[in-house]
Design a protein around this motif. Structure first.
Motif, PDB file in Angstrom:
ATOM      1  N   UNK A 131      17.851  -8.182  48.381  1.00 41.20           N
ATOM      2  CA  UNK A 131      16.684  -8.332  47.500  1.00 41.20           C
ATOM      3  C   UNK A 131      15.433  -8.773  48.268  1.00 41.20           C
ATOM      4  N   UNK A 132      15.628  -9.321  49.472  1.00 40.97           N
ATOM      5  CA  UNK A 132      14.502  -9.836  50.259  1.00 40.97           C
ATOM      6  C   UNK A 132      14.205  -8.959  51.474  1.00 40.97           C
ATOM      7  N   UNK A 133      14.684  -7.725  51.482  1.00 45.16           N
ATOM      8  CA  UNK A 133      14.582  -6.871  52.664  1.00 45.16           C
ATOM      9  C   UNK A 133      13.143  -6.661  53.114  1.00 45.16           C
ATOM     10  N   UNK A 134      12.204  -6.645  52.182  1.00 49.64           N
ATOM     11  CA  UNK A 134      10.810  -6.367  52.542  1.00 49.64           C
ATOM     12  C   UNK A 134       9.983  -7.629  52.758  1.00 49.64           C
ATOM     13  N   UNK A 135      10.596  -8.781  52.588  1.00 51.55           N
ATOM     14  CA  UNK A 135       9.870 -10.042  52.780  1.00 51.55           C
ATOM     15  C   UNK A 135       9.828 -10.415  54.262  1.00 51.55           C
ATOM     16  N   UNK A 136       8.875 -11.280  54.609  1.00 55.64           N
ATOM     17  CA  UNK A 136       8.785 -11.805  55.965  1.00 55.64           C
ATOM     18  C   UNK A 136       9.328 -13.229  55.984  1.00 55.64           C
ATOM     19  N   UNK A 137       9.748 -13.728  57.149  1.00 56.64           N
ATOM     20  CA  UNK A 137      10.374 -15.056  57.229  1.00 56.64           C
ATOM     21  C   UNK A 137       9.574 -16.173  56.565  1.00 56.64           C
ATOM     22  N   UNK A 138       8.241 -16.084  56.628  1.00 55.74           N
ATOM     23  CA  UNK A 138       7.419 -17.118  56.007  1.00 55.74           C
ATOM     24  C   UNK A 138       7.561 -17.204  54.505  1.00 55.74           C
ATOM     25  N   UNK A 139       8.118 -16.180  53.897  1.00 61.34           N
ATOM     26  CA  UNK A 139       8.315 -16.151  52.445  1.00 61.34           C
ATOM     27  C   UNK A 139       9.710 -16.607  52.034  1.00 61.34           C
TER      28      UNK A 139
END
Length: 267
Positions: A131-139
């Protein structure tokens, strides 16, 4: 000739030069780990646990002794040994998918782009992070970042997974959730795992064996305890068993009676 274990450490000694001469971190350590076995390494700070893990990873060369992986000498880093550190070490400008794909691209050059993406998503699914594949580590939260770090490591399809206190910086609830995730992944993939921890309960819950280190310098293996709790393990059910209590007593006795923290002894 007797066949070696999947991972065989034979007479490992590590010495470092200092102003006062050689400092012996590890002294004549031998350890055998079989395929699919989960071994936890525990001991007080300064006993050389990370040094030993780095020897297996090929990041530190032993002064004496040899490490074998499937009868091949380990003398440099390689994709057959993936490391999960306490710091997730994700690249902040890449998405979750891109961070994992970076490892996949380096270790599976023969696969097509579509096959590599499928493999990335498969490993993110194992750690429940698709579900978080498109997020960046800061998120991401700390626990989510560590899940991605684990996905990146297992996506390399290593023969041995090395974990250096992977949950040490997390809160108790997040830590427990990730411990459960690691147990589920290990049960599914039958990984060979060597993990460093300071947490007695974590060691007993996750591992087939708990290897206890004596205090440094010149640390050795003081005791090698088999954890006789059936798998798969459910946290609460496992903790209620007599085997769990006996294993916990043995490890606590070793750490706090036979080999107390050197700082406590000096106080």
């Amino acid at each position: 000739m007797k066949q070696r274990s999947t991972l065989a450490l034979e007479n490992i000694t590590v010495e470092f030069p200092t102003r006062n001469g050689l400092f012996c971190a590890l002294d004549n350590i031998s350890l055998n780990i079989e395929k699919g076995e989960f071994v936890a390494l525990i001991g007080h700070s300064g006993c050389g646990k990370s040094t030993l893990l780095n020897v297996v990873a090929g990041l530190v060369k032993p002064t004496r002794g040899v490490v074998f992986l499937d009868d091949q000498v380990v003398d440099a880093p390689g994709p057959d040994r993936a490391v999960v550190f306490q710091d997730h070490s994700l690249l902040p400008w890449l998405t979750v998918e891109e961070n994992v794909r970076l490892a996949v691209d380096k270790t599976t050059p023969g696969k097509s782009k579509a096959e590599r993406r499928d493999w990335v998503m498969h490993n993110l699914e194992l750690v429940q992070m698709t579900h978080a594949a498109t997020k960046r580590p800061g998120e991401l939260s700390g626990g989510m970042k560590q899940r991605v770090g684990i996905a990146r490591a297992i996506a390399m399809n290593p023969r041995v997974l090395l974990m250096d206190e992977p949950f040490g910086a997390l809160d108790a609830l997040t830590r427990a959730s990730l411990q459960d995730a690691v147990m589920a992944i290990q049960a599914q993939l039958n990984n060979t795992v060597l993990m460093i921890t300071h947490d007695v309960d974590e060691a007993i819950l996750l591992a087939d064996r708990v290897v206890m280190m004596t205090n440094g310098p010149a640390a050795r293996i003081g005791e090698d305890l088999a954890v006789d709790i059936a798998r798969p393990r459910a946290r609460l059910a496992a903790m209620d068993t007599a085997e769990y209590a006996a294993s916990r007593h043995a490890v606590v006795h070793f750490l706090h009676e036979r080999y107390r923290n050197p700082v406590d002894q000096a106080a």
